[in-house]
Motif scaffolding. Structure first.
Motif, PDB file in Angstrom:
ATOM      1  N   GLY A   1     -94.750 -57.847  62.221  1.00 45.60           N
ATOM      2  CA  GLY A   1     -94.369 -56.446  61.971  1.00 45.60           C
ATOM      3  C   GLY A   1     -95.573 -55.559  61.711  1.00 45.60           C
TER       4      GLY A   1
ATOM      5  N   GLY B   1     -95.782 -54.562  66.315  1.00 48.45           N
ATOM      6  CA  GLY B   1     -94.447 -55.032  65.949  1.00 48.45           C
ATOM      7  C   GLY B   1     -93.555 -53.901  65.462  1.00 48.45           C
TER       8      GLY B   1
ATOM      9  N   GLY C   1     -98.904 -54.391  59.211  1.00 45.49           N
ATOM     10  CA  GLY C   1    -100.049 -55.107  59.778  1.00 45.49           C
ATOM     11  C   GLY C   1    -101.347 -54.699  59.116  1.00 45.49           C
TER      12      GLY C   1
ATOM     13  N   THR D   1    -101.729 -55.027  55.379  1.00 42.68           N
ATOM     14  CA  THR D   1    -102.182 -56.391  55.028  1.00 42.68           C
ATOM     15  C   THR D   1    -103.680 -56.405  54.722  1.00 42.68           C
ATOM     16  OG1 THR D   1    -102.574 -56.994  57.334  1.00 42.68           O
ATOM     17  CG2 THR D   1    -100.438 -57.600  56.426  1.00 42.68           C
TER      18      THR D   1
ATOM     19  N   ASP E   1    -106.595 -45.040  64.976  1.00 49.03           N
ATOM     20  CA  ASP E   1    -107.534 -44.810  66.088  1.00 49.03           C
ATOM     21  C   ASP E   1    -106.840 -45.017  67.424  1.00 49.03           C
ATOM     22  OD1 ASP E   1    -109.624 -44.157  64.451  1.00 49.03           O
ATOM     23  OD2 ASP E   1    -110.346 -46.216  64.291  1.00 49.03           O
TER      24      ASP E   1
ATOM     25  N   SER F   1     -92.570 -66.792  58.676  1.00 49.18           N
ATOM     26  CA  SER F   1     -93.616 -67.050  59.690  1.00 49.18           C
ATOM     27  C   SER F   1     -93.086 -67.885  60.841  1.00 49.18           C
ATOM     28  CB  SER F   1     -94.768 -67.854  59.072  1.00 49.18           C
ATOM     29  OG  SER F   1     -95.540 -67.029  58.274  1.00 49.18           O
TER      30      SER F   1
ATOM     31  N   VAL G   1    -108.680 -59.632  60.505  1.00 45.27           N
ATOM     32  CA  VAL G   1    -109.054 -60.469  61.649  1.00 45.27           C
ATOM     33  C   VAL G   1    -109.162 -59.585  62.882  1.00 45.27           C
ATOM     34  CG1 VAL G   1    -108.333 -62.404  63.098  1.00 45.27           C
ATOM     35  CG2 VAL G   1    -107.905 -62.462  60.625  1.00 45.27           C
TER      36      VAL G   1
ATOM     37  N   ALA H   1     -97.621 -58.089  72.941  1.00 51.96           N
ATOM     38  CA  ALA H   1     -98.169 -56.742  72.751  1.00 51.96           C
ATOM     39  C   ALA H   1     -99.117 -56.707  71.556  1.00 51.96           C
ATOM     40  CB  ALA H   1     -97.019 -55.757  72.535  1.00 51.96           C
ATOM     41  N   GLY H   2    -100.050 -55.750  71.590  1.00 52.32           N
ATOM     42  CA  GLY H   2    -101.005 -55.620  70.482  1.00 52.32           C
ATOM     43  C   GLY H   2    -102.314 -56.300  70.840  1.00 52.32           C
ATOM     44  N   ARG H   3    -103.077 -56.675  69.809  1.00 49.83           N
ATOM     45  CA  ARG H   3    -104.449 -57.125  70.102  1.00 49.83           C
ATOM     46  C   ARG H   3    -104.522 -58.424  70.881  1.00 49.83           C
ATOM     47  NH1 ARG H   3    -106.164 -61.170  66.434  1.00 49.83           N
ATOM     48  NH2 ARG H   3    -105.227 -60.963  64.372  1.00 49.83           N
TER      49      ARG H   3
ATOM     50  N   ARG I   1    -107.545 -53.009  71.446  1.00 53.05           N
ATOM     51  CA  ARG I   1    -106.914 -53.655  70.290  1.00 53.05           C
ATOM     52  C   ARG I   1    -106.565 -52.671  69.184  1.00 53.05           C
ATOM     53  NH1 ARG I   1    -111.048 -54.690  66.108  1.00 53.05           N
ATOM     54  NH2 ARG I   1    -112.942 -53.749  66.888  1.00 53.05           N
TER      55      ARG I   1
HETATM   56  C1  LIG Z   1    -111.587 -55.276  59.495  1.00 55.28           C
HETATM   57  C2  LIG Z   1    -110.953 -54.553  60.629  1.00 55.28           C
HETATM   58  C3  LIG Z   1    -111.242 -53.227  60.847  1.00 55.28           C
HETATM   59  C4  LIG Z   1    -110.613 -52.536  61.866  1.00 55.28           C
HETATM   60  N1  LIG Z   1    -110.869 -51.211  62.009  1.00 55.28           N
HETATM   61  C5  LIG Z   1    -110.062 -50.482  62.799  1.00 55.28           C
HETATM   62  C6  LIG Z   1    -110.115 -49.072  62.762  1.00 55.28           C
HETATM   63  O1  LIG Z   1    -110.910 -48.483  62.041  1.00 55.28           O
HETATM   64  N2  LIG Z   1    -109.247 -48.401  63.555  1.00 55.28           N
HETATM   65  C7  LIG Z   1    -108.311 -49.038  64.341  1.00 55.28           C
HETATM   66  O2  LIG Z   1    -107.490 -48.371  64.984  1.00 55.28           O
HETATM   67  N3  LIG Z   1    -108.287 -50.369  64.418  1.00 55.28           N
HETATM   68  C8  LIG Z   1    -109.117 -51.105  63.655  1.00 55.28           C
HETATM   69  N4  LIG Z   1    -109.061 -52.463  63.693  1.00 55.28           N
HETATM   70  C9  LIG Z   1    -108.258 -53.124  64.746  1.00 55.28           C
HETATM   71  C10 LIG Z   1    -106.776 -52.977  64.529  1.00 55.28           C
HETATM   72  O3  LIG Z   1    -106.512 -52.846  63.194  1.00 55.28           O
HETATM   73  C11 LIG Z   1    -105.951 -54.133  65.100  1.00 55.28           C
HETATM   74  O4  LIG Z   1    -106.486 -54.609  66.291  1.00 55.28           O
HETATM   75  C12 LIG Z   1    -104.515 -53.664  65.270  1.00 55.28           C
HETATM   76  O5  LIG Z   1    -103.958 -53.559  63.987  1.00 55.28           O
HETATM   77  C13 LIG Z   1    -103.747 -54.602  66.137  1.00 55.28           C
HETATM   78  O6  LIG Z   1    -102.363 -54.431  65.913  1.00 55.28           O
HETATM   79  P1  LIG Z   1    -101.415 -55.677  66.047  1.00 55.28           P
HETATM   80  O7  LIG Z   1    -100.035 -55.187  65.780  1.00 55.28           O
HETATM   81  O8  LIG Z   1    -101.700 -56.387  67.301  1.00 55.28           O
HETATM   82  O9  LIG Z   1    -101.872 -56.641  64.870  1.00 55.28           O
HETATM   83  P2  LIG Z   1    -101.654 -56.464  63.253  1.00 55.28           P
HETATM   84  O10 LIG Z   1    -101.611 -55.031  62.937  1.00 55.28           O
HETATM   85  O11 LIG Z   1    -102.664 -57.338  62.678  1.00 55.28           O
HETATM   86  O12 LIG Z   1    -100.196 -57.074  63.082  1.00 55.28           O
HETATM   87  C14 LIG Z   1     -99.874 -58.436  63.250  1.00 55.28           C
HETATM   88  C15 LIG Z   1     -98.731 -58.749  62.280  1.00 55.28           C
HETATM   89  O13 LIG Z   1     -98.162 -60.025  62.565  1.00 55.28           O
HETATM   90  C16 LIG Z   1     -97.965 -60.739  61.365  1.00 55.28           C
HETATM   91  N5  LIG Z   1     -98.012 -62.165  61.721  1.00 55.28           N
HETATM   92  C17 LIG Z   1     -99.096 -62.874  62.106  1.00 55.28           C
HETATM   93  N6  LIG Z   1     -98.742 -64.137  62.410  1.00 55.28           N
HETATM   94  C18 LIG Z   1     -97.403 -64.225  62.210  1.00 55.28           C
HETATM   95  C19 LIG Z   1     -96.466 -65.278  62.359  1.00 55.28           C
HETATM   96  N7  LIG Z   1     -96.825 -66.496  62.801  1.00 55.28           N
HETATM   97  N8  LIG Z   1     -95.159 -65.032  62.051  1.00 55.28           N
HETATM   98  C20 LIG Z   1     -94.780 -63.796  61.604  1.00 55.28           C
HETATM   99  N9  LIG Z   1     -95.637 -62.770  61.436  1.00 55.28           N
HETATM  100  C21 LIG Z   1     -96.932 -62.973  61.762  1.00 55.28           C
HETATM  101  C22 LIG Z   1     -99.092 -60.275  60.468  1.00 55.28           C
HETATM  102  O14 LIG Z   1     -98.809 -60.469  59.092  1.00 55.28           O
HETATM  103  C23 LIG Z   1     -99.204 -58.788  60.832  1.00 55.28           C
HETATM  104  O15 LIG Z   1     -98.362 -57.974  60.058  1.00 55.28           O
HETATM  105  C24 LIG Z   1    -109.705 -53.205  62.711  1.00 55.28           C
HETATM  106  C25 LIG Z   1    -109.431 -54.543  62.528  1.00 55.28           C
HETATM  107  C26 LIG Z   1    -110.046 -55.218  61.493  1.00 55.28           C
HETATM  108  C27 LIG Z   1    -109.712 -56.647  61.275  1.00 55.28           C
END
Ligand SMILES: Cc1cc2nc3c(=O)[nH]c(=O)nc-3n(C[C@H](O)[C@H](O)[C@H](O)COP(=O)(O)OP(=O)(O)OC[C@H]3O[C@@H](n4cnc5c(N)ncnc54)[C@H](O)[C@@H]3O)c2cc1C
Length: 434
Positions: free
Chosen positions: A15, A19, A44, A48, A55, A134, A295, A370-372, A385
């Motif tokens: 989420g 998500g 996320g 977290t 961005d 999870s 991460v 979807a996502g990173r 990402r």
């Molecule tokens: C330190 C850091 C700095 C960053 N700086 C920036 C910035 O300044 N600007 C910007 O736009 N982006 C930045 N990014 C990148 C960006 O934050 C991420 O790439 C983006 O949030 C990706 O979105 P996502 O939904 O794919 O992943 P996330 O937002 O990480 O969401 C993944 C979710 O899945 C959940 N999850 C994971 N595994 C499981 C599982 N097995 N079962 C159930 N739930 C699970 C997690 O708890 C999390 O809530 C940064 C990243 C990091 C790590």
């Protein structure tokens, strides 16, 4: 072993930014949806890790807001702009980072937990939410996911769904389903964010903090650092600090555990050095860290199409485009970058297309990623990402689930152009590329 069972049309795994986009988009479209999230809240990276940036929403060259949909809705719900704002200059001052022509902020990451809850709960006619849950196993038969196992305090749940959306960031579902994945070598470092309260800002504070970090590296107390970069997001005497750099592979559970421990240890070493030696920190205290280390990258899908940096830099258009990205190629090194995040002059692409095929695995027909963790080269993913781009991909995945439900097909059989039309008909038109 007792096994609970659940059935849903669409299961969203994770989420975070993507998500939220996926679950809200599918549920608003009337699809019976279940969201599982390992944390006790959604959001996320924003919640977290505690990172306030939206961005990828603005093209700094034109000043246009180039991503419609949930990101802009969130901004407007948090008093950042009018719902129909289309230009950077229409975003409220309090949501812009000083001196940065593209960075848009959520003013309070704690409040974002509530905003995310509200957005999800408003969809409760079609959406069930399972926090503290999870995904830990996937059952694949004849190229389809037949069921997923989710670990909860009530034991394992076995969940069946027509469509599964992997928005775990690490591609956990795609990986467990046997899809081809890849990882960079080396992976970008992880970062634990932390906050220090009761700081009295003084001249040359940043340089003095940097000197302490350099001395900590020389003394072998910490391995790496960047910056330190800090903002006063919550109050003008409370620093939100980006300085930690931990190398490792967060998809390895033991390396992830070690990274959490190292990040915490090194943030306290920095804090204690600053408090002892940097004027302004005399009465400071450590407010919080995390709750999770951030991460940047682990597994990425090797899907039906792999988005490349050449595509991004040439603003290649795709017939099956379903989302827009715009952010610089943002690779963080496994080395020290004193004074700044990056040790290079980053390349800024204009707005670019993300094709639906880069969300689809080759091996499984009812899964969207979807996502990173979507399918992109390491360098392309360093741009695609980011938060708003991830949200936009998630919304497209939710629309794909809706069309799969309508047509009684698997998501792999849905045309990207149909998803784009569906999004446009529902107010999420793609920004036109020239
Ligand atoms: C330190 C850091 C700095 C960053 N700086 C920036 C910035 O300044 N600007 C910007 O736009 N982006 C930045 N990014 C990148 C960006 O934050 C991420 O790439 C983006 O949030 C990706 O979105 P996502 O939904 O794919 O992943 P996330 O937002 O990480 O969401 C993944 C979710 O899945 C959940 N999850 C994971 N595994 C499981 C599982 N097995 N079962 C159930 N739930 C699970 C997690 O708890 C999390 O809530 C940064 C990243 C990091 C790590």
């Amino acid at each position: 072993m007792s096994l609970n069972t659940l059935k849903t049309d669409t299961l969203v795994c994770g989420g975070g930014c993507a998500g939220l986009g996926a679950a809200i988009s599918a549920a608003r479209a009337g699809v019976d949806t279940l969201l599982v999230e390992r944390a006790p809240f959604a959001g996320g990276i924003v919640t977290t890790v505690g990172l306030p940036y939206l961005d990828g929403i603005v093209d700094p060259k034109s000043g246009d807001i180039v991503v419609n949909g949930l990101a802009r809705e969130i901004l407007s719900r948090m008093d950042g702009c009018a719902p129909d704002a289309s230009r950077y200059c229409e975003i409220a001052e309090s949501h812009l980072e000083a001196g940065n022509q593209s960075a848009v902020l959520i003013p309070n990451t704690e409040q974002f937990k509530r905003v995310a809850d509200s957005l999800l709960v408003e969809c409760s006619d079609n959406l069930r939410i399972l926090y503290n849950a999870s995904v830990c196993d996937v059952d694949v038969r004849e190229g389809r996911i037949e069921g997923l196992s989710v670990a909860t305090k009530g034991g394992l749940y076995k969940i069946n769904a027509r469509t599964i959306i992997d928005t775990t960031g690490d591609g956990d579902v795609a990986y467990l389903a046997g899809s081809k994945m890849e990882k960079s070598n080396p992976l970008m470092p992880m970062t634990l964010h932390f906050r220090i309260g009761n700081v009295r800002p003084t001249p040359n504070m940043k340089q003095a903090m940097q000197r302490e970090c350099e001395q900590a590296v020389q003394a072998g107390e910490i391995a790496l650092f960047y910056g330190p970069h800090f903002e006063y997001h919550f109050a003008d005497n409370e620093m939100d600090i980006h300085a930690i750099r931990v190398s490792g592979d967060a998809s390895d559970p033991f390396e992830l555990t070690q990274a959490e421990i190292t990040g915490r240890r090194e943030s306290w070493i920095m804090f204690e050095r600053w408090k002892s030696n940097v004027p302004g920190f005399e009465n400071a205290y450590f407010v919080s860290s995390g709750p999770y280390i951030g991460v940047r990258e682990t597994r990425r899908l090797k899907g039906r199409y792999q988005l490349t940096e050449q595509d991004i830099l040439a603003n290649t258009t795709f017939d099956d485009a379903v989302a827009i990205g715009t952010w610089y190629l943002d690779v963080h090194p496994n080395s020290n970058s004193p004074g700044q995040f990056q040790s290079f002059n980053p390349k800024w692409p204009g707005p670019y297309h993300i094709p639906y095929r880069s969300l689809l695995p080759k091996e499984v027909s009812n899964l969207v990623v979807a996502g990173r963790c979507h399918s992109a080269t390491a360098i392309a993913a360093s741009s695609s990402r980011v938060t708003v781009t991830a949200m936009a991909m998630g919304e497209a995945a939710g629309a794909a689930a809706k069309l799969a439900d309508l047509m009684k097909r698997d998501v792999a059989e849905i045309e990207g152009s149909s998803i784009r039309s569906y999004l446009a008909d529902n107010g999420v038109e793609l920004y036109p590329l020239n």
